[in-house]
Design a protein around this motif. Structure first.
Motif, PDB file in Angstrom:
ATOM      1  N   ILE A 420      -7.403   6.823   9.272  1.00  0.00           N
ATOM      2  CA  ILE A 420      -7.486   7.939   8.325  1.00  0.00           C
ATOM      3  C   ILE A 420      -6.187   8.136   7.546  1.00  0.00           C
ATOM      4  CG2 ILE A 420      -9.263   9.191   9.600  1.00  0.00           C
ATOM      5  CD1 ILE A 420      -6.994  10.978  10.721  1.00  0.00           C
ATOM      6  N   MET A 421      -5.121   7.415   7.898  1.00  0.00           N
ATOM      7  CA  MET A 421      -3.877   7.507   7.125  1.00  0.00           C
ATOM      8  C   MET A 421      -3.005   6.294   7.393  1.00  0.00           C
ATOM      9  SD  MET A 421      -2.012  10.675   9.134  1.00  0.00           S
ATOM     10  CE  MET A 421      -2.677  11.237  10.699  1.00  0.00           C
ATOM     11  N   TRP A 422      -2.209   5.966   6.387  1.00  0.00           N
ATOM     12  CA  TRP A 422      -1.230   4.885   6.485  1.00  0.00           C
ATOM     13  C   TRP A 422       0.158   5.502   6.507  1.00  0.00           C
ATOM     14  CZ3 TRP A 422      -3.991   0.766   7.493  1.00  0.00           C
ATOM     15  CH2 TRP A 422      -5.179   0.488   6.808  1.00  0.00           C
ATOM     16  N   SER A 423       0.967   5.128   7.487  1.00  0.00           N
ATOM     17  CA  SER A 423       2.337   5.622   7.566  1.00  0.00           C
ATOM     18  C   SER A 423       3.301   4.534   7.108  1.00  0.00           C
ATOM     19  CB  SER A 423       2.677   6.020   8.998  1.00  0.00           C
ATOM     20  OG  SER A 423       4.067   6.266   9.141  1.00  0.00           O
ATOM     21  N   ILE A 424       4.225   4.917   6.225  1.00  0.00           N
ATOM     22  CA  ILE A 424       5.205   3.956   5.720  1.00  0.00           C
ATOM     23  C   ILE A 424       6.490   3.948   6.542  1.00  0.00           C
ATOM     24  CG2 ILE A 424       4.316   3.982   3.361  1.00  0.00           C
ATOM     25  CD1 ILE A 424       6.649   5.879   2.639  1.00  0.00           C
ATOM     26  N   GLY A 425       6.579   4.832   7.550  1.00  0.00           N
ATOM     27  CA  GLY A 425       7.801   4.792   8.339  1.00  0.00           C
ATOM     28  C   GLY A 425       7.882   5.853   9.408  1.00  0.00           C
ATOM     29  N   ASN A 426       8.624   5.540  10.456  1.00  0.00           N
ATOM     30  CA  ASN A 426       8.873   6.459  11.555  1.00  0.00           C
ATOM     31  C   ASN A 426      10.347   6.799  11.642  1.00  0.00           C
ATOM     32  OD1 ASN A 426       8.509   7.810  14.239  1.00  0.00           O
ATOM     33  ND2 ASN A 426       9.824   6.110  14.872  1.00  0.00           N
ATOM     34  N   GLU A 427      10.646   8.086  11.563  1.00  0.00           N
ATOM     35  CA  GLU A 427      12.005   8.589  11.775  1.00  0.00           C
ATOM     36  C   GLU A 427      13.051   7.817  10.967  1.00  0.00           C
ATOM     37  OE1 GLU A 427      12.688   8.868  15.999  1.00  0.00           O
ATOM     38  OE2 GLU A 427      11.433  10.646  16.172  1.00  0.00           O
ATOM     39  N   ILE A 428      12.655   7.416   9.778  1.00  0.00           N
ATOM     40  CA  ILE A 428      13.623   6.755   8.891  1.00  0.00           C
ATOM     41  C   ILE A 428      14.747   7.737   8.537  1.00  0.00           C
ATOM     42  CG2 ILE A 428      13.893   5.461   6.743  1.00  0.00           C
ATOM     43  CD1 ILE A 428      11.972   4.155   8.724  1.00  0.00           C
ATOM     44  N   ASP A 429      14.415   9.038   8.549  1.00  0.00           N
ATOM     45  CA  ASP A 429      15.391  10.068   8.182  1.00  0.00           C
ATOM     46  C   ASP A 429      16.084  10.676   9.391  1.00  0.00           C
ATOM     47  OD1 ASP A 429      13.145  11.364   9.200  1.00  0.00           O
ATOM     48  OD2 ASP A 429      13.313  13.070   7.827  1.00  0.00           O
ATOM     49  N   TYR A 430      16.098   9.963  10.514  1.00  0.00           N
ATOM     50  CA  TYR A 430      16.815  10.480  11.677  1.00  0.00           C
ATOM     51  C   TYR A 430      18.265  10.736  11.259  1.00  0.00           C
ATOM     52  CZ  TYR A 430      17.128  11.147  16.742  1.00  0.00           C
ATOM     53  OH  TYR A 430      17.236  11.683  17.993  1.00  0.00           O
ATOM     54  N   PRO A 431      18.741  11.977  11.384  1.00  0.00           N
ATOM     55  CA  PRO A 431      20.066  12.309  10.848  1.00  0.00           C
ATOM     56  C   PRO A 431      21.175  11.405  11.382  1.00  0.00           C
ATOM     57  CG  PRO A 431      18.867  14.302  11.407  1.00  0.00           C
ATOM     58  CD  PRO A 431      18.056  13.158  11.942  1.00  0.00           C
ATOM     59  N   ASN A 432      21.852  10.774  10.469  1.00  0.00           N
ATOM     60  CA  ASN A 432      22.971   9.866  10.742  1.00  0.00           C
ATOM     61  C   ASN A 432      22.557   8.573  11.428  1.00  0.00           C
ATOM     62  OD1 ASN A 432      24.873  11.537   9.535  1.00  0.00           O
ATOM     63  ND2 ASN A 432      25.246  12.669  11.429  1.00  0.00           N
ATOM     64  N   ALA A 474       1.409   1.018  -1.378  1.00  0.00           N
ATOM     65  CA  ALA A 474       0.249   1.390  -0.565  1.00  0.00           C
ATOM     66  C   ALA A 474      -0.925   1.822  -1.439  1.00  0.00           C
ATOM     67  CB  ALA A 474       0.630   2.493   0.415  1.00  0.00           C
ATOM     68  N   LYS A 475      -0.651   2.605  -2.455  1.00  0.00           N
ATOM     69  CA  LYS A 475      -1.733   3.102  -3.308  1.00  0.00           C
ATOM     70  C   LYS A 475      -2.290   2.013  -4.223  1.00  0.00           C
ATOM     71  CE  LYS A 475      -0.588   8.000  -3.211  1.00  0.00           C
ATOM     72  NZ  LYS A 475      -1.894   8.392  -2.648  1.00  0.00           N
ATOM     73  N   THR A 476      -1.551   0.942  -4.408  1.00  0.00           N
ATOM     74  CA  THR A 476      -2.091  -0.191  -5.156  1.00  0.00           C
ATOM     75  C   THR A 476      -3.273  -0.800  -4.427  1.00  0.00           C
ATOM     76  OG1 THR A 476       0.079  -0.697  -6.108  1.00  0.00           O
ATOM     77  CG2 THR A 476      -1.534  -2.482  -6.086  1.00  0.00           C
ATOM     78  N   TYR A 477      -3.239  -0.729  -3.097  1.00  0.00           N
ATOM     79  CA  TYR A 477      -4.263  -1.398  -2.303  1.00  0.00           C
ATOM     80  C   TYR A 477      -5.257  -0.440  -1.642  1.00  0.00           C
ATOM     81  CZ  TYR A 477      -1.191  -5.268  -3.148  1.00  0.00           C
ATOM     82  OH  TYR A 477      -0.432  -6.229  -3.787  1.00  0.00           O
ATOM     83  N   ASP A 478      -4.926   0.843  -1.584  1.00  0.00           N
ATOM     84  CA  ASP A 478      -5.884   1.792  -1.005  1.00  0.00           C
ATOM     85  C   ASP A 478      -5.598   3.192  -1.528  1.00  0.00           C
ATOM     86  OD1 ASP A 478      -7.824   3.062   0.456  1.00  0.00           O
ATOM     87  OD2 ASP A 478      -6.859   2.802   2.402  1.00  0.00           O
ATOM     88  N   ILE A 483      -1.214   8.681   2.255  1.00  0.00           N
ATOM     89  CA  ILE A 483      -0.012   7.987   2.703  1.00  0.00           C
ATOM     90  C   ILE A 483       0.911   9.017   3.341  1.00  0.00           C
ATOM     91  CG2 ILE A 483       1.836   6.415   2.062  1.00  0.00           C
ATOM     92  CD1 ILE A 483      -1.083   5.433   1.511  1.00  0.00           C
ATOM     93  N   THR A 484       1.461   8.658   4.493  1.00  0.00           N
ATOM     94  CA  THR A 484       2.286   9.596   5.237  1.00  0.00           C
ATOM     95  C   THR A 484       3.511   8.896   5.774  1.00  0.00           C
ATOM     96  OG1 THR A 484       2.221  11.258   7.009  1.00  0.00           O
ATOM     97  CG2 THR A 484       1.116   9.171   7.455  1.00  0.00           C
ATOM     98  N   ALA A 485       4.352   9.652   6.467  1.00  0.00           N
ATOM     99  CA  ALA A 485       5.482   9.136   7.245  1.00  0.00           C
ATOM    100  C   ALA A 485       5.820  10.193   8.278  1.00  0.00           C
ATOM    101  CB  ALA A 485       6.684   8.833   6.355  1.00  0.00           C
ATOM    102  N   ALA A 486       6.473   9.764   9.346  1.00  0.00           N
ATOM    103  CA  ALA A 486       6.871  10.673  10.417  1.00  0.00           C
ATOM    104  C   ALA A 486       8.343  11.012  10.231  1.00  0.00           C
ATOM    105  CB  ALA A 486       6.631  10.020  11.776  1.00  0.00           C
ATOM    106  N   ASP A 503       1.561  11.994   0.592  1.00  0.00           N
ATOM    107  CA  ASP A 503       0.360  12.822   0.496  1.00  0.00           C
ATOM    108  C   ASP A 503       0.329  13.863   1.608  1.00  0.00           C
ATOM    109  OD1 ASP A 503      -0.786  11.386  -1.696  1.00  0.00           O
ATOM    110  OD2 ASP A 503      -1.313   9.792  -0.294  1.00  0.00           O
ATOM    111  N   ILE A 504       0.698  13.456   2.809  1.00  0.00           N
ATOM    112  CA  ILE A 504       0.781  14.355   3.958  1.00  0.00           C
ATOM    113  C   ILE A 504       2.077  14.041   4.693  1.00  0.00           C
ATOM    114  CG2 ILE A 504      -1.708  14.692   4.180  1.00  0.00           C
ATOM    115  CD1 ILE A 504      -1.794  12.646   6.358  1.00  0.00           C
ATOM    116  N   VAL A 505       2.699  15.069   5.287  1.00  0.00           N
ATOM    117  CA  VAL A 505       4.053  14.924   5.824  1.00  0.00           C
ATOM    118  C   VAL A 505       4.031  15.186   7.332  1.00  0.00           C
ATOM    119  CG1 VAL A 505       6.458  15.615   5.617  1.00  0.00           C
ATOM    120  CG2 VAL A 505       4.944  15.732   3.612  1.00  0.00           C
ATOM    121  N   GLY A 506       4.412  14.163   8.097  1.00  0.00           N
ATOM    122  CA  GLY A 506       4.490  14.307   9.536  1.00  0.00           C
ATOM    123  C   GLY A 506       5.841  14.848   9.959  1.00  0.00           C
TER     124      GLY A 506
END
Length: 804
Positions: A420-432, A474-478, A483-486, A503-506
Motif C-alpha cells: 500500500i506504500m513505497w518507502s524511499i528511506g529509513n531514518e535518513i534524517d537521523y540527527p547527525n 517512484a512516481k514515474t513507475y507507480d 510515497i513515504t519515508a520513515a 505523500d505520507i510521512v512516517g
C-alpha cells in the motif's frame, strides 16, 4: 480488438496448454561454491580449487563462526568473498528462444559471467535482476554460469545481511517476441460494489529481426477458476523495440481483497501471433481501494482501518537469510493471531515469496528501498554505541544505482495487492548520522549522535533535494500508491522540504510530535512508521483519528544491531528467533486482537513491598517459586474483566477499564500448584489460561508445525521441541543440550533456540534449549523417501518422529 464468443473458447484451450507449460523454472540445484577469492574465477578451471556442492538459496555467513573479528552490527558473523558456479546443458529447443537468468537477490556486489563472458554487476544485495544468456550459450557443449559475490566490507549494514545467493534463482525461456521482465502492471482505479474497472498495462519486447503484429489477451479468473473478465488489444511491435498495450477489464460484483478476506484473482496475459500463443505471464493479484486522509487516517475499501504493524528483517536465526517459505508461513500466522495486520519490510525489499504470503494471509505492506542515501550511517563494530563505528554501506553505490534500484523494487512487486506504500528511506534524517542542522542547538532533540549542530556533517537541506529526486523516480513507475519515508529527526526535517516531498510521512518514535505537527501542518498525513512497545505509544494511534498506523520495532528478533560480544542478536521482537511468542506478544494481542484472550505471567516483588515490574516486558510464564515468596501476577487481556484462581480458590475479579497500562495484576503469596485466569465479557466466560508448577525435567516432546499452505510431503519440517516434566508440562527454566539425528532421506538445515547470546555453531546438530524450547528445521530429500528424526538429551526420555 474484441474476441468473439465463437473464437474465445479455442483461444482459452490454447492458453490452458500454454500456461501449463510456461518455461520458467527454478534454477537452484547443481551449484558449487568456493569460499574465498579466485583469480580470474570466471575462466579459472584449475583442479586445485576446492568447490563444494550447494543448493540455493545459500547464505555462507551463517556457517560462522561467531567472532569479535567481525562486526556487532552484522551479528559477529563472517563476510568476505565467495564464488558460485553451475554447469548445465542448453536444450536444443532453446535455439530459437531468448534465455534469461533471474536472481531474486545476491548479497552483495555480484558479478555474473556465462562461459567467461561478462553479463553484469549489481552492487545492491536486496534487488532482483535479470541477465540475458542467449548470445553466449553453447549448444554443442556444457555451459558454465559463474557468480562472484564480494562482501569484503563486512561492517556494511546496521543488521545481519548474510552473504551469497541467498534467494531463489530462475531460468526464463522466452520467444523473441515476449513480455518484458516485470512488464505487466495491474491497477484497480475505480471500484464500487457492482463493478471494478481494472487496467492492465503490458510491455511487449521484440528481440526478433522483423516487425510482428501481436494480439495481447488478458484474462482474469476468480479463486474457483471462473473467468470474470477478459480484454484484448492488437499491437504491432517493431524489431529491436518494445510496445505497450493498455487493456481495460470490468469485473462484475468484485470480491475485494482485505485483511480479513484476502480474496485473490489470477491474471493470465498471453501474446498471440498467427493463431499461436508465443508468450505468457500469470500472477495472482487482488482488487482493492486504498486512501490516506490527513484528518481521518487510512481507508481500505472505503472502511477506516488502523494499521497494526510490525517491522521485520530478512533473517531467521539458524537459517541466516536463506529462509524457506515455510518458516515465514509460521511466523506470519503467529503475527496474524496476535492481531497484526501490516508488515513494514525493513529496510529493504525482501524475498519474492514473502509478498505472495502477505497477499495470501491479508497483511498490508510498506515496502522500503533504502537505509542510507549518499552518505554512510554509523555501523557499530564493537557493540551498539561502543567504540568507533564504520561507515561502509550502500552509500558508495547510491549516486549511480539509486534510481535503478528504486525502479526495480517497484516494478518487481507492483502487482501485489498487499503493498500500500513505497518507502524511499529509513531514518535518513537521523540527527547527525549523517545530516545536521542548526536547529539541533536548540531544545530537546532526541536520538542525536554528538551534541548540537555539527557543521562538518552534510547539511540537512540535502534531504529535500534527494527525496525530491527519489519521489519523482517512484512516481514515474507507480502513481497508484503513496510515497513515504520513515523520519527519525522530524524536528530537523521540518526545516527542509523533505516531509513536503512525501505523500505520507512516517514518524519513528516521535509520538510526542503528533498533535503539534498535525496542527502546524494540517495537510500532512502522519503515521507511526517505527514505534516502541509501550501502551502509550499505541494510545497515540488508537485515540487520534488522524494517526493511521503503528509499526512496532520489531515483530521478530533478528541478528545484528547487537551489544557487546557474545550478545549477537537484537531482542526487540514480539517473537524470538525460533518463532516462539514472548510475553510481550500476548500484551500486544490484548491491545490488537478482537478475539477474546487472556494471559498471565509472574514477576517477584521487591523487599520494599513493590513489584519491580508491572509491564509486559519482564513477566515470565512460570509458577515456580519458593513457598511464601511474594509474587506479582500480571494479566494481559482484551476481556472486560478477569478472575484469578490459585489452586481453584478465587483471588477476585478485576475490571480492565482503568487498569494502569492496560495490565491487570494481583500481588499474592506463592503456593505450589496451579494458577488459572478466566476472562469474562458481560458476565460470560470467554477465555482461560493456566500456569502450573512444573516438576523436574524428564522428557523431550516434539511435534511438527502444519499449515494448509505447506506441502505435507515436500515442505520443510518445522519441529517444535519442548523440555517437559513427567506430565508433559513445559519446564520454562530448562536449557538442556539437545542432539538431533536424522536417518533416511532428509537433511538438517538448522536448530534455533532463540538465545541472543548463544555462539554455538549453527552447523552443529546440537544446541541448548532456551526457556525449555527450540525448533528444528529438516528438509526432506527430493526423492520423497521415508526418514526418522530422533531428538535426544542426556538423562531425558527422547522423542522420535517418523516421516513416510
Amino acid at each position: 480488438m474484441t474476441i468473439t464468443k465463437r473464437i474465445f473458447p479455442a483461444i482459452m484451450l490454447l492458453l490452458t496448454c500454454a500456461f501449463a507449460n510456461a518455461q520458467q523454472q527454478l534454477f537452484t540445484t547443481g551449484w558449487q561454491f568456493h569460499k574465498g577469492d579466485i583469480l580470474n574465477g570466471e575462466n579459472n578451471t584449475s583442479d586445485t580449487i576446492a568447490w563444494n556442492a550447494v543448493s540455493l538459496p545459500n547464505d555462507w555467513s551463517i556457517e560462522g563462526p561467531f567472532s569479535t573479528d567481525w562486526a556487532s552490527a552484522t551479528g559477529y558473523l563472517p563476510a568476505g568473498i565467495g564464488w558460485y558456479k553451475k554447469t548445465f546443458t542448453a536444450q536444443l529447443s532453446w535455439q530459437s528462444k531468448n534465455i534469461f537468468i533471474y536472481f531474486d537477490g545476491i548479497y552483495k556486489n555480484s558479478t555474473v559471467w556465462l562461459n567467461g563472458h561478462y553479463l553484469g554487476n549489481r552492487p545492491n544485495g536486496f534487488i532482483a535482476f535479470e541477465y540475458e544468456l542467449t548470445k553466449y550459450l553453447d549448444f554443442k557443449g556444457p555451459n558454465t554460469l559463474t557468480v562472484k559475490v564480494d562482501h569484503h566490507d563486512f561492517a556494511d549494514s546496521r543488521w545481519y545481511t548474510g552473504s551469497g545467493i541467498y534467494r531463489n534463482v530462475y531460468l526464463n525461456v522466452k520467444n523473441p517476441v515476449h513480455i518484458a521482465n516485470w512488464g505487466v502492471q495491474f491497477t484497480t482505479p475505480d471500484i464500487n460494489k457492482q463493478n471494478a474497472n481494472v487496467n492492465t498495462k503490458v510491455t511487449v519486447v521484440n528481440a526478433g529481426m522483423q516487425s510482428t503484429p501481436v494480439t495481447v489477451l488478458a484474462v482474469l479468473k476468480d479463486n474457483k477458476g471462473n473467468i470474470v473478465a477478459k480484454a484484448s488489444e492488437q499491437i504491432k511491435v517493431n524489431k529491436a523495440d518494445s510496445t505497450v498495450a493498455n487493456l481495460s477489464l470490468v469485473v462484475k460484483n468484485p470480491l475485494l481483497w482485505s485483511v480479513d478476506n484476502p480474496n485473490l484473482y489470477t491474471l493470465f496475459v498471453s501474446l498471440i501471433s498467427n493463431g499461436k500463443s508465443i508468450g505468457q505471464y500469470t500472477t495472482r493479484t487482488g482488487i482493492r481501494k486504498i486512501k490516506f486522509d490527513a484528518d481521518k487516517g487510512f481507508f481500505l475499501n472505503d472502511k477506516n482501518l488502523k494499521l497494526k504493524g510490525v517491522c521485520i528483517h530478512d533473517d531467521a536465526g539458524a537459517l541466516g537469510v536463506a529462509v524457506p517459505k515455510e518458516v515465514w508461513i509460521r511466523r506470519l500466522r503467529t503475527l496474524k493471531e496476535g492481531g497484526c495486520n501490516s508488515i513494514r519490510m525493513g529496510h529493504n525489499p525482501h524475498a519474492d515469496y514473502l509478498y505472495d504470503l502477505c497477499d495470501d494471509l491479508g497483511f498490508l505492506v510498506m515496502d522500503e528501498a533504502f537505509d542510507e542515501w549518499e552518505t554512510g550511517k554509523n555501523k557499530w563494530i564493537k557493540g551498539w554505541n561502543k567504540g568507533e563505528p564504520g561507515k561502509d554501506g550502500y552509500s558508495k553505490y547510491f549516486k549511480e544505482w539509486a534510481d535503478k534500484d528504486l525502479r526495480d523494487m517497484i516494478l518487481r512487486s507492483y502487482n501485489h495487492p498487499s503493498i500500500i506504500m513505497w518507502s524511499i528511506g529509513n531514518e535518513i534524517d537521523y540527527p547527525n548520522d549523517p545530516y545536521s542542522h542548526e536547529i539541533l542547538n536548540a531544545g530537546n532533540n532526541p536520538q542525536i549522535y554528538g551534541k548540537g549542530y555539527l557543521p562538518d556533517h552534510p547539511p540537512a537541506a540535502r534531504l529535500g533535494e534527494i527525496s525530491q529526486q527519489l519521489v519523482q523516480v517512484a512516481k514515474t513507475y507507480d502513481t497508484s500508491r503513496p510515497i513515504t519515508a520513515a523520519l527519525a529527526g522530524v524536528t530537523m526535517s521540518n526545516f527542509t522540504s523533505y516531509p513536503g516531498n512525501l505523500d505520507i510521512v512516517g514518524y519513528n518514535y516521535q509520538e510526542y510530535r503528533y498533535g503539534e505537527d498535525h496542527k502546524n501542518y494540517p495537510n500532512r498525513i502522519i503515521y507511526g512508521s517505527e514505534n516502541g512497545m509501550s501502551d502509550n505509544a499505541w494510545k497515540a494511534v488508537d485515540t487520534n483519528n488522524y494517526i493511521s498506523a503503528q509499526y512496532l520495532w520489531t515483530g521478530i528478533d533478528y541478528m545484528g544491531e547487537a551489544g557487546v560480544f557474545p550478545n549477537r542478536s537484537n531482542t526487540a521482537g514480539l517473537i524470538n528467533l525460533g518463532g516462539f511468542p514472548k510475553p510481550e506478544y500476548y500484551f500486544r494481542q490484548s491491545l490488537w486482537s478482537a478475539k477474546p484472550m487472556v494471559y498471565i505471567g509472574t514477576s517477584p516483588i521487591t523487599t520494599n513491598g513493590k513489584s519491580n515490574i508491572w509491564s509486559h516486558k519482564r513477566v515470565s510464564p512460570v509458577w515456580d517459586e519458593k513457598s511464601g515468596d511474594s509474587i506479582r501476577v500480571s494479566c494481559f487481556t482484551n476481556c472486560k474483566e478477569a478472575e484469578l484462581f490459585l489452586n481453584n480458590r478465587s483471588l477476585g475479579k478485576k475490571l480492565l477499564s482503568g487498569a494502569k497500562g492496560d495490565v491487570l495484576h494481583w500481588d499474592i503469596v506463592y503456593q505450589a500448584g496451579g494458577l488459572t485466569v478466566k476472562g469474562f465479557n458481560n458476565g460470560q466466560q470467554v477465555a482461560i489460561y493456566n500456569l502450573s508448577t512444573a516438576g523436574p525435567t524428564t522428557q523431550v516432546t516434539a511435534h511438527v508445525y502444519k499449515d494448509v499452505l505447506i506441502n505435507e510431503h515436500t515442505g520443510l519440517k518445522q519441529i517444535e521441541v519442548a523440555l517437559s516434566d513427567s506430565k508433559g508440562q513445559l519446564v520454562y527454566s530448562a536449557n538442556n543440550e539437545i542432539t538431533v539425528t536424522i536417518n533416511g532421506d532428509a537433511k538438517l538445515l538448522g536448530i534455533e533456540s532463540g538465545d541472543p547470546s548463544s555462539i554455538e555453531a549453527y552447523t552443529s546438530n546440537k544446541r541448548k534449549a532456551m526457556h525449555g524450547t527450540l525448533i528444528i528445521y529438516v528438509k526432506p530429500g527430493i526423492k520423497n523417501l521415508p526418514f526418522t528424526v530422533k531428538i535426544t538429551s542426556p538423562g531425558l526420555q527422547p522423542a522420535a518422529l517418523n516421516f513416510n
